[in-house]
Design an enzyme around this catalytic site. Structure first.
Site, PDB file in Angstrom:
ATOM      1  N   GLY A  31       0.714  -1.268   0.021  1.00 33.61           N
ATOM      2  CA  GLY A  31      -0.023   0.141   0.069  1.00 33.61           C
ATOM      3  C   GLY A  31       0.734   1.399   0.184  1.00 33.61           C
ATOM      4  O   GLY A  31       0.292   2.194  -0.598  1.00 33.61           O
ATOM      5  N   GLU A  44       4.519   4.319   6.073  1.00 33.10           N
ATOM      6  CA  GLU A  44       3.209   3.613   6.049  1.00 33.10           C
ATOM      7  C   GLU A  44       1.919   4.231   5.210  1.00 33.10           C
ATOM      8  O   GLU A  44       1.956   5.977   5.150  1.00 33.10           O
ATOM      9  CB  GLU A  44       2.799   3.483   7.454  1.00 33.10           C
ATOM     10  N   ASP A  45       1.316   3.559   4.554  1.00 35.29           N
ATOM     11  CA  ASP A  45      -0.017   3.860   4.130  1.00 35.29           C
ATOM     12  C   ASP A  45      -0.858   4.772   5.118  1.00 35.29           C
ATOM     13  O   ASP A  45      -1.373   5.905   4.903  1.00 35.29           O
ATOM     14  CB  ASP A  45      -0.535   3.106   2.965  1.00 35.29           C
ATOM     15  N   ASP A  86      -4.334   2.114  11.103  1.00 33.33           N
ATOM     16  CA  ASP A  86      -5.859   1.718  11.406  1.00 33.33           C
ATOM     17  C   ASP A  86      -5.854   1.429  12.874  1.00 33.33           C
ATOM     18  O   ASP A  86      -5.927   2.384  13.712  1.00 33.33           O
ATOM     19  CB  ASP A  86      -6.566   0.610  10.484  1.00 33.33           C
ATOM     20  N   LYS A 113      -6.471   6.648  10.879  1.00 34.97           N
ATOM     21  CA  LYS A 113      -7.958   6.595  11.251  1.00 34.97           C
ATOM     22  C   LYS A 113      -8.294   7.198  12.456  1.00 34.97           C
ATOM     23  O   LYS A 113      -7.541   6.889  13.529  1.00 34.97           O
ATOM     24  CB  LYS A 113      -8.517   5.470  11.002  1.00 34.97           C
ATOM     25  N   PHE A 128     -13.761   2.717   5.200  1.00 34.34           N
ATOM     26  CA  PHE A 128     -12.718   1.965   4.388  1.00 34.34           C
ATOM     27  C   PHE A 128     -12.293   2.682   3.188  1.00 34.34           C
ATOM     28  O   PHE A 128     -13.069   3.094   2.313  1.00 34.34           O
ATOM     29  CB  PHE A 128     -13.223   0.519   4.097  1.00 34.34           C
ATOM     30  N   VAL A 129     -11.018   3.267   3.114  1.00 29.73           N
ATOM     31  CA  VAL A 129     -10.861   4.078   2.010  1.00 29.73           C
ATOM     32  C   VAL A 129      -9.814   3.447   0.930  1.00 29.73           C
ATOM     33  O   VAL A 129      -9.049   2.190   1.156  1.00 29.73           O
ATOM     34  CB  VAL A 129      -9.863   5.070   2.566  1.00 29.73           C
ATOM     35  N   ASP A 174      -5.779  -0.596  -1.275  1.00 27.54           N
ATOM     36  CA  ASP A 174      -6.587  -1.590  -2.187  1.00 27.54           C
ATOM     37  C   ASP A 174      -7.759  -1.816  -1.279  1.00 27.54           C
ATOM     38  O   ASP A 174      -8.134  -1.881  -0.103  1.00 27.54           O
ATOM     39  CB  ASP A 174      -5.796  -2.652  -2.495  1.00 27.54           C
ATOM     40  N   ARG A 225      -5.794   0.290  -6.555  1.00 25.54           N
ATOM     41  CA  ARG A 225      -4.519   1.208  -5.992  1.00 25.54           C
ATOM     42  C   ARG A 225      -4.128   2.275  -6.888  1.00 25.54           C
ATOM     43  O   ARG A 225      -3.520   3.055  -6.428  1.00 25.54           O
ATOM     44  CB  ARG A 225      -3.326   0.245  -6.094  1.00 25.54           C
TER      45      ARG A 225
HETATM   46  P1  IMP Z   1      -3.522  -1.923  11.368  1.00 28.11           P
HETATM   47  O1  IMP Z   1      -2.770  -2.937  11.692  1.00 28.11           O
HETATM   48  O2  IMP Z   1      -4.997  -2.192  11.616  1.00 28.11           O
HETATM   49  O3  IMP Z   1      -3.191  -0.394  11.756  1.00 28.11           O
HETATM   50  O4  IMP Z   1      -3.712  -1.734   9.616  1.00 28.11           O
HETATM   51  C1  IMP Z   1      -2.833  -1.529   8.968  1.00 28.11           C
HETATM   52  C2  IMP Z   1      -2.982  -1.950   7.424  1.00 28.11           C
HETATM   53  O5  IMP Z   1      -4.275  -2.547   6.996  1.00 28.11           O
HETATM   54  C3  IMP Z   1      -2.425  -0.969   6.334  1.00 28.11           C
HETATM   55  O6  IMP Z   1      -1.182  -1.045   6.146  1.00 28.11           O
HETATM   56  C4  IMP Z   1      -3.392  -1.334   5.154  1.00 28.11           C
HETATM   57  O7  IMP Z   1      -2.902  -2.339   4.700  1.00 28.11           O
HETATM   58  C5  IMP Z   1      -4.755  -1.839   5.758  1.00 28.11           C
HETATM   59  N1  IMP Z   1      -5.877  -1.181   6.166  1.00 28.11           N
HETATM   60  C6  IMP Z   1      -6.438  -0.590   7.158  1.00 28.11           C
HETATM   61  N2  IMP Z   1      -7.351   0.154   6.657  1.00 28.11           N
HETATM   62  C7  IMP Z   1      -7.491   0.157   5.546  1.00 28.11           C
HETATM   63  C8  IMP Z   1      -8.434   0.963   4.645  1.00 28.11           C
HETATM   64  O8  IMP Z   1      -9.285   1.732   5.204  1.00 28.11           O
HETATM   65  N3  IMP Z   1      -8.057   0.735   3.411  1.00 28.11           N
HETATM   66  C9  IMP Z   1      -7.273  -0.284   2.871  1.00 28.11           C
HETATM   67  N4  IMP Z   1      -6.339  -0.854   3.287  1.00 28.11           N
HETATM   68  C10 IMP Z   1      -6.698  -0.732   4.776  1.00 28.11           C
END
Ligand code: IMP
Length: 194
Positions: free
Chosen positions: A55, A110-111, A114, A142, A163-164, A170, A176
């Site tokens: 991402g 990082e993209d 969450d 987020k 969800f973005v 993606d 993407r």
């Molecule tokens: P976390 O571990 O919950 O912080 O999630 C991180 C990973 O989940 C990110 O690097 C993304 O790959 C994916 N992710 C979380 N939220 C989204 C979203 O809204 N859209 C797309 N990918 C997401």
């Protein structure tokens, strides 16, 4: 409009986007600001930028070209186990770094943050390799009450808990290549497995 029909001016890639959250111009402007901040932070140093696949690829390539600092890049791929299991923090490395990071300044790119679990895991893994300094830049974070506290030095945009997609992010491997960040139409969830 009938389902499956592309509106005038829309491209096939836009189908399934409920609304645009951050326009392309706004992303590019913010990336320039983040790059300027990072240039100031790193000065004469040569940081190693670590992009988190897949991402963060779009953000990483734009960000590094806006930076004036001398820098190097590397990539890492991690996988979460899906919602039920990620809450336990279970993440695994799919592709490790090529570079040795001992005594080096690293910047995790990082993209999106969450829950924060993926980033926390990455930080733990990389800290154990004794880098001199670790910083984190995330394009998106987020706003959610149950997110864990995790180091994020620079954030592009704080966004609502939706969800973005786009600009590298993606859904089921698609979207993407959108140049903007959009909110996925919830109807797209039906019939797809991530
Ligand atoms: P976390 O571990 O919950 O912080 O999630 C991180 C990973 O989940 C990110 O690097 C993304 O790959 C994916 N992710 C979380 N939220 C989204 C979203 O809204 N859209 C797309 N990918 C997401």
């Amino acid at each position: 409009m009938a389902e499956g029909v592309i509106a005038p001016g829309q491209k096939r890639r836009d189908k399934g986007v409920q609304r645009i959250l951050i326009e392309e111009d706004a992303i590019q402007q913010r990336v320039r600001e983040l790059a300027a901040d990072l240039d100031e932070i790193y000065g004469d140093e040569t940081p190693l930028l670590i992009g988190v696949l897949t991402g963060a690829v779009t953000f990483m390539t734009d960000l590094m070209r806006e930076m004036s600092s001398e820098l190097k890049i590397d990539f890492m791929a991690v996988s979460s186990y899906g919602d039920d299991v990620t809450s336990s923090g279970a993440v695994r490395i799919l592709k490790d770094l090529n570079e040795n990071i001992e005594d080096r300044s690293i910047l995790i790119v990082e993209d999106i943050v969450d829950s924060g679990l993926t980033l926390k895991y990455l930080l733990d893994v990389l800290q154990r390799r004794n880098p001199r300094d670790v910083k984190v830049v995330a394009l998106l974070r987020k706003i959610k009450v149950d997110a864990i506290e995790v180091q994020t030095d620079l954030v592009g945009f704080e966004i609502p808990d939706e969800f973005v997609i786009g600009y590298g992010l993606d859904y089921a491997g698609r979207y993407r290549n959108l140049p903007y960040i959009g909110v996925l139409d919830p109807r797209e969830y039906q019939g797809y497995e991530k």
